[in-house]
Design a protein around this motif. Structure first.
Motif, PDB file in Angstrom:
ATOM      1  N   LYS A  11     -18.920  -5.823  32.012  1.00 56.91           N
ATOM      2  CA  LYS A  11     -20.071  -5.981  32.902  1.00 56.91           C
ATOM      3  C   LYS A  11     -21.153  -4.927  32.664  1.00 56.91           C
ATOM      4  O   LYS A  11     -22.324  -5.154  32.985  1.00 56.91           O
ATOM      5  N   LEU A  12     -20.763  -3.787  32.111  1.00 57.97           N
ATOM      6  CA  LEU A  12     -21.748  -2.723  31.883  1.00 57.97           C
ATOM      7  C   LEU A  12     -22.575  -2.965  30.615  1.00 57.97           C
ATOM      8  O   LEU A  12     -23.628  -2.347  30.440  1.00 57.97           O
ATOM      9  N   ILE A  13     -22.105  -3.847  29.739  1.00 58.92           N
ATOM     10  CA  ILE A  13     -22.816  -4.112  28.491  1.00 58.92           C
ATOM     11  C   ILE A  13     -23.714  -5.333  28.674  1.00 58.92           C
ATOM     12  O   ILE A  13     -23.219  -6.442  28.875  1.00 58.92           O
ATOM     13  N   PRO A  14     -25.037  -5.182  28.596  1.00 56.44           N
ATOM     14  CA  PRO A  14     -25.950  -6.316  28.817  1.00 56.44           C
ATOM     15  C   PRO A  14     -25.780  -7.416  27.768  1.00 56.44           C
ATOM     16  O   PRO A  14     -25.589  -7.141  26.578  1.00 56.44           O
TER      17      PRO A  14
ATOM     18  N   GLN B 167     -28.017  -9.157  26.642  1.00 59.09           N
ATOM     19  CA  GLN B 167     -29.192  -9.178  25.762  1.00 59.09           C
ATOM     20  C   GLN B 167     -28.929  -8.560  24.391  1.00 59.09           C
ATOM     21  O   GLN B 167     -29.650  -8.839  23.438  1.00 59.09           O
ATOM     22  N   LEU B 168     -27.895  -7.712  24.280  1.00 58.93           N
ATOM     23  CA  LEU B 168     -27.588  -7.117  22.977  1.00 58.93           C
ATOM     24  C   LEU B 168     -27.179  -8.174  21.959  1.00 58.93           C
ATOM     25  O   LEU B 168     -27.271  -7.959  20.756  1.00 58.93           O
ATOM     26  N   TRP B 169     -26.716  -9.320  22.440  1.00 60.88           N
ATOM     27  CA  TRP B 169     -26.282 -10.408  21.550  1.00 60.88           C
ATOM     28  C   TRP B 169     -27.414 -11.394  21.252  1.00 60.88           C
ATOM     29  O   TRP B 169     -27.203 -12.356  20.532  1.00 60.88           O
ATOM     30  N   LEU B 170     -28.603 -11.141  21.803  1.00 60.87           N
ATOM     31  CA  LEU B 170     -29.713 -12.070  21.613  1.00 60.87           C
ATOM     32  C   LEU B 170     -30.457 -11.792  20.311  1.00 60.87           C
ATOM     33  O   LEU B 170     -30.350 -10.723  19.723  1.00 60.87           O
ATOM     34  N   GLN B 171     -31.250 -12.783  19.897  1.00 60.69           N
ATOM     35  CA  GLN B 171     -32.023 -12.656  18.659  1.00 60.69           C
ATOM     36  C   GLN B 171     -33.338 -11.939  18.895  1.00 60.69           C
ATOM     37  O   GLN B 171     -33.865 -11.278  17.995  1.00 60.69           O
ATOM     38  N   ASP B 172     -33.860 -12.029  20.114  1.00 58.92           N
ATOM     39  CA  ASP B 172     -35.154 -11.448  20.442  1.00 58.92           C
ATOM     40  C   ASP B 172     -35.091  -9.923  20.442  1.00 58.92           C
ATOM     41  O   ASP B 172     -34.297  -9.314  21.172  1.00 58.92           O
ATOM     42  N   GLU B 173     -35.931  -9.301  19.630  1.00 59.37           N
ATOM     43  CA  GLU B 173     -35.904  -7.844  19.476  1.00 59.37           C
ATOM     44  C   GLU B 173     -36.289  -7.122  20.760  1.00 59.37           C
ATOM     45  O   GLU B 173     -35.715  -6.079  21.097  1.00 59.37           O
TER      46      GLU B 173
ATOM     47  N   SER C   1     -17.382   2.063  27.717  1.00 62.57           N
ATOM     48  CA  SER C   1     -17.556   0.647  27.361  1.00 62.57           C
ATOM     49  C   SER C   1     -18.154   0.503  25.970  1.00 62.57           C
ATOM     50  O   SER C   1     -17.765  -0.383  25.192  1.00 62.57           O
ATOM     51  N   LEU C   2     -19.102   1.363  25.629  1.00 62.19           N
ATOM     52  CA  LEU C   2     -19.731   1.316  24.312  1.00 62.19           C
ATOM     53  C   LEU C   2     -18.745   1.699  23.209  1.00 62.19           C
ATOM     54  O   LEU C   2     -18.724   1.074  22.143  1.00 62.19           O
ATOM     55  N   ILE C   3     -17.918   2.713  23.456  1.00 58.00           N
ATOM     56  CA  ILE C   3     -16.916   3.113  22.464  1.00 58.00           C
ATOM     57  C   ILE C   3     -15.903   1.993  22.248  1.00 58.00           C
ATOM     58  O   ILE C   3     -15.499   1.703  21.115  1.00 58.00           O
ATOM     59  N   SER C   4     -15.496   1.346  23.329  1.00 57.80           N
ATOM     60  CA  SER C   4     -14.558   0.225  23.221  1.00 57.80           C
ATOM     61  C   SER C   4     -15.149  -0.909  22.389  1.00 57.80           C
ATOM     62  O   SER C   4     -14.465  -1.495  21.532  1.00 57.80           O
ATOM     63  N   LEU C   5     -16.427  -1.215  22.619  1.00 55.23           N
ATOM     64  CA  LEU C   5     -17.101  -2.257  21.849  1.00 55.23           C
ATOM     65  C   LEU C   5     -17.228  -1.855  20.384  1.00 55.23           C
ATOM     66  O   LEU C   5     -17.013  -2.665  19.478  1.00 55.23           O
ATOM     67  N   LEU C   6     -17.541  -0.583  20.136  1.00 57.35           N
ATOM     68  CA  LEU C   6     -17.669  -0.109  18.757  1.00 57.35           C
ATOM     69  C   LEU C   6     -16.342  -0.226  18.015  1.00 57.35           C
ATOM     70  O   LEU C   6     -16.310  -0.646  16.851  1.00 57.35           O
TER      71      LEU C   6
ATOM     72  N   GLU D 152     -35.875  -8.154  23.851  1.00 59.71           N
ATOM     73  CA  GLU D 152     -34.754  -8.259  24.794  1.00 59.71           C
ATOM     74  C   GLU D 152     -33.687  -7.216  24.479  1.00 59.71           C
ATOM     75  O   GLU D 152     -33.134  -6.572  25.370  1.00 59.71           O
ATOM     76  N   ARG D 153     -33.408  -7.040  23.184  1.00 57.98           N
ATOM     77  CA  ARG D 153     -32.400  -6.055  22.771  1.00 57.98           C
ATOM     78  C   ARG D 153     -32.877  -4.635  23.077  1.00 57.98           C
ATOM     79  O   ARG D 153     -32.092  -3.773  23.481  1.00 57.98           O
ATOM     80  N   LYS D 154     -34.149  -4.395  22.879  1.00 56.09           N
ATOM     81  CA  LYS D 154     -34.712  -3.076  23.171  1.00 56.09           C
ATOM     82  C   LYS D 154     -34.572  -2.749  24.646  1.00 56.09           C
ATOM     83  O   LYS D 154     -34.227  -1.619  25.019  1.00 56.09           O
ATOM     84  N   ASN D 155     -34.832  -3.741  25.488  1.00 56.05           N
ATOM     85  CA  ASN D 155     -34.684  -3.545  26.940  1.00 56.05           C
ATOM     86  C   ASN D 155     -33.225  -3.273  27.306  1.00 56.05           C
ATOM     87  O   ASN D 155     -32.935  -2.444  28.182  1.00 56.05           O
ATOM     88  N   ALA D 156     -32.311  -3.967  26.631  1.00 60.43           N
ATOM     89  CA  ALA D 156     -30.881  -3.770  26.895  1.00 60.43           C
ATOM     90  C   ALA D 156     -30.447  -2.358  26.513  1.00 60.43           C
ATOM     91  O   ALA D 156     -29.686  -1.699  27.240  1.00 60.43           O
TER      92      ALA D 156
END
Length: 274
Positions: free
Chosen positions: A38-41, A43-49, A69-74, A51-55
């Protein structure tokens, strides 16, 4: 041997395992990496740059809470055989990945190229990994340093561009990275001494060149990051390493030249950080 395992070897190992299983039926395709924390937006999976910047900005504002959460995803991105696809196009990505594996099995170059083209349209694995690494750097996530060191060492480039996203993140984290980088440097130095001390035949010497190249690359990268962090405590280490780095049969990058010039001029400013 030292630093020999890397993501490319793991990826080809995945291919071998999957192709080997085809004799038992259809190849098994790993599920894709999807947004589930839930903490990972999303928008990071979107194509729009934008949107990703905002995320990314959202995660940086969240601060330390986002780090686990970020370390787990990495770890999932770099340590599993799963891929990440543009949000909403996961099925397309899975089909393209399956087609590529089947094409590799038949050795049909035309089909391989076609499948690779389809996969590139939706595969965001490397881009997502770079985004996560960038955010961890901005958050000065000291808990991510060991993983970033591994990624810095394992990333193989075929050009003169030695900088990678993990190196930039370690620089952003700052002085907390120094002990890990010095340890990496010393291990690379020790490995080079072992390799160079062997009494080998000409054929055996040719075979160990890749190991020498790998250890030398790691040594260069660690030295470059230490120089960019610029803390006074690393000056003696860099002065020693700048004399030890082997340039035989390797490209001398502009960064290494700049490093040697800084040391010669004694202009390594201390930087507060991490």
């Amino acid at each position: 041997m030292f630093y020999k395992l890397n993501k490319i070897i793991l990826l080809w190992g995945c291919f071998i395992l999957i192709l080997g299983n085809q004799s038992l039926g259809k190849p098994h395709i790993e599920s894709s990496i999807k947004p589930k924390d839930k903490l990972i937006p999303l928008q990071l999976w979107l194509q729009d740059e934008m949107e990703r910047k905002n995320a990314k900005s959202q995660l940086i504002k969240l601060g330390k809470k986002a780090i686990p959460s970020l370390i787990s995803l990495l770890e999932e991105l770099c340590c599993s055989h799963k891929k990440a696809y543009i949000l909403g196009r996961e099925d397309e990505g899975q089909r393209a990945w399956k087609d590529l594996i089947e094409a590799m099995h038949t050795h049909n170059q035309r089909q391989i190229t076609k499948a690779q083209t389809k996969l590139r349209r939706v595969d965001i694995t490397q881009r997502l990994e770079n985004d996560v690494i960038e955010i961890l750097g901005k958050l000065k996530a000291t808990a991510a340093i060991p993983q970033l060191i591994i990624l810095m060492n394992s990333d193989i480039v075929l050009t003169k561009v030695y900088w990678n996203q993990s190196m930039r993140a370690l620089i952003d984290i700052g002085t907390s990275s120094i002990p890990y980088l010095i340890d990496t440097l010393e291990k690379a130095e020790a490995q080079l001494k072992i390799l160079e001390s062997r009494n080998l035949s000409l054929v055996e010497k040719d075979n160990q060149q890749s190991e020498i190249h790998s250890a030398n690359r790691v040594q260069k990268r660690a030295a470059m990051v230490l120089a960019a962090i610029g803390d006074e405590q690393v000056t003696p280490v860099l002065e020693r390493v700048s004399q030890e780095i082997k340039f035989v049969n390797l490209d001398i990058t502009p960064e290494i030249i700049e490093l040697k010039n800084k040391l010669r001029a004694k202009k390594i400013p201390p930087i507060k950080g991490g």
